[in-house]
Design a protein around this motif. Structure first.
Motif, mmCIF file in Angstrom:
data_model
loop_
_atom_site.group_PDB
_atom_site.id
_atom_site.type_symbol
_atom_site.label_atom_id
_atom_site.label_comp_id
_atom_site.label_asym_id
_atom_site.label_seq_id
_atom_site.Cartn_x
_atom_site.Cartn_y
_atom_site.Cartn_z
ATOM 1 N N SER A 248 37.223 4.101 56.206
ATOM 2 C CA SER A 248 38.403 3.718 56.967
ATOM 3 C C SER A 248 38.755 2.274 56.635
ATOM 4 N N GLY A 249 39.926 2.056 55.994
ATOM 5 C CA GLY A 249 40.182 0.723 55.441
ATOM 6 C C GLY A 249 41.405 -0.002 55.942
ATOM 7 N N LYS A 250 41.990 0.420 57.071
ATOM 8 C CA LYS A 250 43.202 -0.279 57.507
ATOM 9 C C LYS A 250 42.915 -1.722 57.904
ATOM 10 N N SER A 251 41.683 -2.005 58.337
ATOM 11 C CA SER A 251 41.343 -3.388 58.698
ATOM 12 C C SER A 251 41.243 -4.283 57.462
ATOM 13 N N GLU A 252 41.217 -3.673 56.273
ATOM 14 C CA GLU A 252 41.110 -4.450 55.037
ATOM 15 C C GLU A 252 42.472 -4.819 54.450
ATOM 16 N N ILE A 253 43.554 -4.339 55.057
ATOM 17 C CA ILE A 253 44.894 -4.652 54.548
ATOM 18 C C ILE A 253 45.138 -6.155 54.479
ATOM 19 N N PRO A 254 44.801 -6.942 55.520
ATOM 20 C CA PRO A 254 45.026 -8.397 55.417
ATOM 21 C C PRO A 254 44.246 -9.047 54.274
ATOM 22 N N PHE A 255 43.024 -8.580 54.021
ATOM 23 C CA PHE A 255 42.213 -9.148 52.942
ATOM 24 C C PHE A 255 42.793 -8.779 51.578
ATOM 25 N N ALA A 256 43.295 -7.544 51.469
ATOM 26 C CA ALA A 256 43.909 -7.107 50.220
ATOM 27 C C ALA A 256 45.168 -7.927 49.929
ATOM 28 N N LEU A 257 45.956 -8.191 50.965
ATOM 29 C CA LEU A 257 47.162 -9.003 50.796
ATOM 30 C C LEU A 257 46.798 -10.433 50.429
ATOM 31 N N GLN A 258 45.803 -10.965 51.119
ATOM 32 C CA GLN A 258 45.388 -12.354 50.882
ATOM 33 C C GLN A 258 44.927 -12.562 49.446
ATOM 34 N N LYS A 259 44.279 -11.536 48.874
ATOM 35 C CA LYS A 259 43.713 -11.679 47.533
ATOM 36 C C LYS A 259 44.609 -11.101 46.437
ATOM 37 N N GLY A 260 45.850 -10.823 46.787
ATOM 38 C CA GLY A 260 46.832 -10.478 45.770
ATOM 39 C C GLY A 260 46.776 -9.055 45.247
ATOM 40 N N ALA A 261 46.198 -8.137 45.997
ATOM 41 C CA ALA A 261 46.166 -6.745 45.549
ATOM 42 C C ALA A 261 47.568 -6.163 45.559
ATOM 43 N N GLU A 262 47.839 -5.318 44.595
ATOM 44 C CA GLU A 262 49.123 -4.608 44.539
ATOM 45 C C GLU A 262 49.002 -3.206 45.113
ATOM 46 N N VAL A 263 47.767 -2.696 45.155
ATOM 47 C CA VAL A 263 47.510 -1.384 45.743
ATOM 48 C C VAL A 263 46.134 -1.402 46.403
ATOM 49 N N LEU A 264 46.055 -0.791 47.573
ATOM 50 C CA LEU A 264 44.787 -0.613 48.287
ATOM 51 C C LEU A 264 44.450 0.864 48.287
ATOM 52 N N ILE A 265 43.255 1.197 47.825
ATOM 53 C CA ILE A 265 42.777 2.578 47.770
ATOM 54 C C ILE A 265 41.720 2.736 48.849
ATOM 55 N N THR A 266 41.999 3.561 49.845
ATOM 56 C CA THR A 266 41.106 3.662 50.990
ATOM 57 C C THR A 266 41.360 4.972 51.732
ATOM 58 N N GLY A 267 40.980 5.034 53.003
ATOM 59 C CA GLY A 267 41.207 6.225 53.813
ATOM 60 C C GLY A 267 41.636 5.864 55.224
ATOM 61 N N ASP A 268 42.059 6.883 55.960
ATOM 62 C CA ASP A 268 42.408 6.757 57.387
ATOM 63 C C ASP A 268 43.557 5.794 57.648
ATOM 64 N N ILE A 269 44.554 5.788 56.771
ATOM 65 C CA ILE A 269 45.727 4.940 56.979
ATOM 66 C C ILE A 269 46.775 5.717 57.776
ATOM 67 N N ASP A 270 47.183 5.149 58.911
ATOM 68 C CA ASP A 270 48.203 5.846 59.703
ATOM 69 C C ASP A 270 49.601 5.403 59.290
ATOM 70 N N HIS A 271 50.590 6.013 59.885
ATOM 71 C CA HIS A 271 51.987 5.801 59.507
ATOM 72 C C HIS A 271 52.379 4.325 59.553
ATOM 73 N N HIS A 272 52.127 3.677 60.667
ATOM 74 C CA HIS A 272 52.584 2.304 60.830
ATOM 75 C C HIS A 272 51.841 1.333 59.921
ATOM 76 N N ASP A 273 50.523 1.517 59.767
ATOM 77 C CA ASP A 273 49.776 0.643 58.859
ATOM 78 C C ASP A 273 50.275 0.797 57.432
ATOM 79 N N GLY A 274 50.582 2.028 57.053
ATOM 80 C CA GLY A 274 51.052 2.283 55.692
ATOM 81 C C GLY A 274 52.397 1.643 55.405
ATOM 82 N N ILE A 275 53.363 1.872 56.278
ATOM 83 C CA ILE A 275 54.694 1.325 56.007
ATOM 84 C C ILE A 275 54.719 -0.198 56.183
ATOM 85 N N ASP A 276 53.879 -0.715 57.085
ATOM 86 C CA ASP A 276 53.816 -2.174 57.259
ATOM 87 C C ASP A 276 53.183 -2.846 56.044
#
Length: 260
Positions: free
Chosen positions: A183-211
């Motif tokens: 379950s990786g939605k809590s890792e979205i801020p870290f992925a953004l901070q480190k310049g990721a263009e895509v995050l590969i994970t699981g358990d992403i809900d609608h709002h986390d995905g579109i945000d």
């Protein structure tokens, strides 16, 4: 083989002090003193898994996700966790869980290797040990730039899964990627901070995905099981080479749901 010896080998793979503070890892049921001749491996300690451990005569059940997560005030047959614990005890099966301890020590490395990451580093940094930064997830570059649609197909092939969910423009080019099995939605801020263009994970809900997309991060949701099922074959090979006197049986790779 003595139980204490087997547990020591499990702890070498995933030191318990690596686990997140909220987690529950280690020996959760049974004794460390008993002789271990047969181990049953699975991702989750479901009713079916516990029954299969009993049927095959296992002395030790090892899973990734812990059956006992929060504190138990009673162990009875009035709830499913209590019934599973009772069955394990009744059949003298000890039970060991390797959750975020394994995530930090090996899971993200295994995922990054499958994806061919170049120069992977910890995504969410937690601590440093022996000069190496440990943490949850990995971030690195894909071997080559590709469209998000092609990356989704690449993920499906790498993890041998039938489908993924994609947030973002399928035609967008991506190269810098982050991966967090489970379950990786809590890792979205870290992925953004480190310049990721895509995050590969699981358990992403609608709002986390579109945000995430609104902030410039595409997401490939390969499912919680889809990325973490790699735990079982890895641990089978790991134990086979270190516990030669013990028979190690792994659960068949069966997805817990179907897309219809």
């Amino acid at each position: 083989m003595k139980g204490e010896e087997v547990l020591a080998i499990l702890r070498q793979a995933a030191p318990e002090h690596y686990a997140c503070a909220w987690d529950n890892v280690g020996l959760l049921v049974g004794s460390s003193k008993k002789e271990v001749k047969r181990i049953y491996l699975a991702l989750d300690a479901t009713d079916e898994v516990v029954e299969q451990a009993v049927s095959c005569g296992a002395d030790l059940l090892v899973t990734h996700h812990p059956l006992i997560f929060s504190g138990l005030k009673r162990v009875t047959d009035e709830d499913f966790i209590g019934r599973r614990v009772q069955k394990l005890i009744a059949h003298d099966i000890s039970y060991y869980a390797m959750h975020t301890s394994f995530d930090v020590s090996k899971m993200a490395d295994l995922a990054a290797e499958r994806l061919g990451f170049v120069a992977p580093q910890a995504l969410e940094e937690m601590f440093e040990e022996d000069g190496e930064t440990k943490g949850i997830g990995k971030i690195g570059n894909l071997a080559q730039e590709m469209t998000l649609a092609s990356c989704a197909q690449f993920v499906k092939k790498a993890f041998e899964i039938p489908a993924v969910k994609v947030f973002g423009n399928p035609k967008q080019k991506v190269k810098r990627a982050a991966v967090c099995p489970g379950s990786g939605k809590s890792e979205i801020p870290f992925a953004l901070q480190k310049g990721a263009e895509v995050l590969i994970t699981g358990d992403i809900d609608h709002h986390d995905g579109i945000d995430a997309v609104a902030q410039g991060l595409c997401v490939i949701d390969a499912g919680h099981y889809g990325l973490e099922h790699i735990f079982v074959p890895y641990m089978k090979e790991y134990l086979d080479t270190r516990c030669r006197q013990v028979e190690v049986i792994m659960r068949e790779d069966i997805f817990p749901f179907e897309v219809v």
